[in-house]
Design a protein around this motif. Structure first.
Motif, PDB file in Angstrom:
ATOM      1  N   LEU A  10       4.409  35.438 -21.983  1.00  0.00           N
ATOM      2  CA  LEU A  10       4.565  36.689 -22.793  1.00  0.00           C
ATOM      3  C   LEU A  10       3.843  36.793 -24.028  1.00  0.00           C
ATOM      4  O   LEU A  10       2.849  37.804 -24.477  1.00  0.00           O
ATOM      5  CB  LEU A  10       6.039  36.918 -23.480  1.00  0.00           C
ATOM      6  N   VAL A  11       3.445  35.767 -24.698  1.00  0.00           N
ATOM      7  CA  VAL A  11       2.582  35.326 -25.777  1.00  0.00           C
ATOM      8  C   VAL A  11       0.992  35.863 -25.539  1.00  0.00           C
ATOM      9  O   VAL A  11       0.214  36.430 -25.874  1.00  0.00           O
ATOM     10  CB  VAL A  11       2.513  34.273 -26.727  1.00  0.00           C
ATOM     11  N   SER A  12       0.742  34.947 -24.333  1.00  0.00           N
ATOM     12  CA  SER A  12      -0.687  35.012 -23.921  1.00  0.00           C
ATOM     13  C   SER A  12      -1.048  36.378 -23.133  1.00  0.00           C
ATOM     14  O   SER A  12      -2.065  36.945 -22.892  1.00  0.00           O
ATOM     15  CB  SER A  12      -0.909  33.990 -22.651  1.00  0.00           C
ATOM     16  N   GLY A  13       0.021  37.020 -22.492  1.00  0.00           N
ATOM     17  CA  GLY A  13      -0.103  38.344 -22.369  1.00  0.00           C
ATOM     18  C   GLY A  13      -0.561  39.440 -23.235  1.00  0.00           C
ATOM     19  O   GLY A  13      -1.361  40.100 -23.061  1.00  0.00           O
ATOM     20  N   ILE A  44       5.002  39.741 -15.861  1.00  0.00           N
ATOM     21  CA  ILE A  44       4.822  39.915 -14.541  1.00  0.00           C
ATOM     22  C   ILE A  44       3.876  39.053 -13.941  1.00  0.00           C
ATOM     23  O   ILE A  44       4.137  38.486 -12.644  1.00  0.00           O
ATOM     24  CB  ILE A  44       4.436  41.471 -14.243  1.00  0.00           C
ATOM     25  N   GLY A  45       2.728  38.835 -14.529  1.00  0.00           N
ATOM     26  CA  GLY A  45       1.695  38.063 -13.825  1.00  0.00           C
ATOM     27  C   GLY A  45       2.101  36.677 -13.625  1.00  0.00           C
ATOM     28  O   GLY A  45       1.924  35.920 -12.744  1.00  0.00           O
ATOM     29  N   GLY A  73      -0.392  34.687 -17.802  1.00  0.00           N
ATOM     30  CA  GLY A  73       0.185  35.531 -18.499  1.00  0.00           C
ATOM     31  C   GLY A  73      -1.021  36.510 -19.207  1.00  0.00           C
ATOM     32  O   GLY A  73      -1.135  37.621 -19.063  1.00  0.00           O
ATOM     33  N   GLY A  74      -2.089  35.638 -19.634  1.00  0.00           N
ATOM     34  CA  GLY A  74      -3.338  36.439 -20.286  1.00  0.00           C
ATOM     35  C   GLY A  74      -3.955  37.575 -18.953  1.00  0.00           C
ATOM     36  O   GLY A  74      -4.331  38.506 -19.379  1.00  0.00           O
ATOM     37  N   VAL A  75      -3.998  36.832 -18.012  1.00  0.00           N
ATOM     38  CA  VAL A  75      -4.667  37.554 -16.925  1.00  0.00           C
ATOM     39  C   VAL A  75      -3.844  38.897 -16.352  1.00  0.00           C
ATOM     40  O   VAL A  75      -4.051  40.039 -16.252  1.00  0.00           O
ATOM     41  CB  VAL A  75      -4.874  36.755 -15.667  1.00  0.00           C
ATOM     42  N   GLY A  76      -2.405  38.603 -16.295  1.00  0.00           N
ATOM     43  CA  GLY A  76      -1.711  39.586 -16.116  1.00  0.00           C
ATOM     44  C   GLY A  76      -1.569  40.575 -17.111  1.00  0.00           C
ATOM     45  O   GLY A  76      -1.526  41.909 -16.764  1.00  0.00           O
TER      46      GLY A  76
END
Length: 95
Positions: A10-13, A44-45, A73-76
């Motif tokens: 979530l944080v990296s998203g 989701i990612g 998370g980041g890519v998603g």
């Protein structure tokens, strides 16, 4: 999937959504919008990568699990921001 992996996703998203918003100014939703969409995309990612078996195994705190949670998370977050931003931009042009 454990709580720690989910929080990392979530944080990296949120970070991924804001990075994508900064890189794609015409698709940006503002800082708060980018963060919210990024958080959703990160969750989701990360879940999708876990379902595909690419989510770092048992969700422990080893380096592989952390890296896969951050990447998923980041890519998603970035991908969902780009999709939502594109839809918003397209709807704005038709009005």
């Amino acid at each position: 999937m454990d709580v720690t992996s989910l929080l990392i996703q979530l944080v990296s998203g949120a970070v991924g959504g804001n990075v994508a918003g900064a890189a794609l100014k015409n698709l940006s939703l503002g800082t708060v919008g980018n963060s919210i969409v990024g958080i959703l995309g990160g969750g989701i990612g990360g879940q999708l990568l876990g379902m595909l078996g690419l989510g770092g195994g048992d969700g422990g705190m080893d380096a592989g699990s952390i890296v896969s949670s951050v990447a998923g998370g980041g890519v998603g977050g970035a991908v969902l921001l780009a999709i939502i931003g594109f839809i918003k931009k397209s709807m704005g042009k038709s009005s």
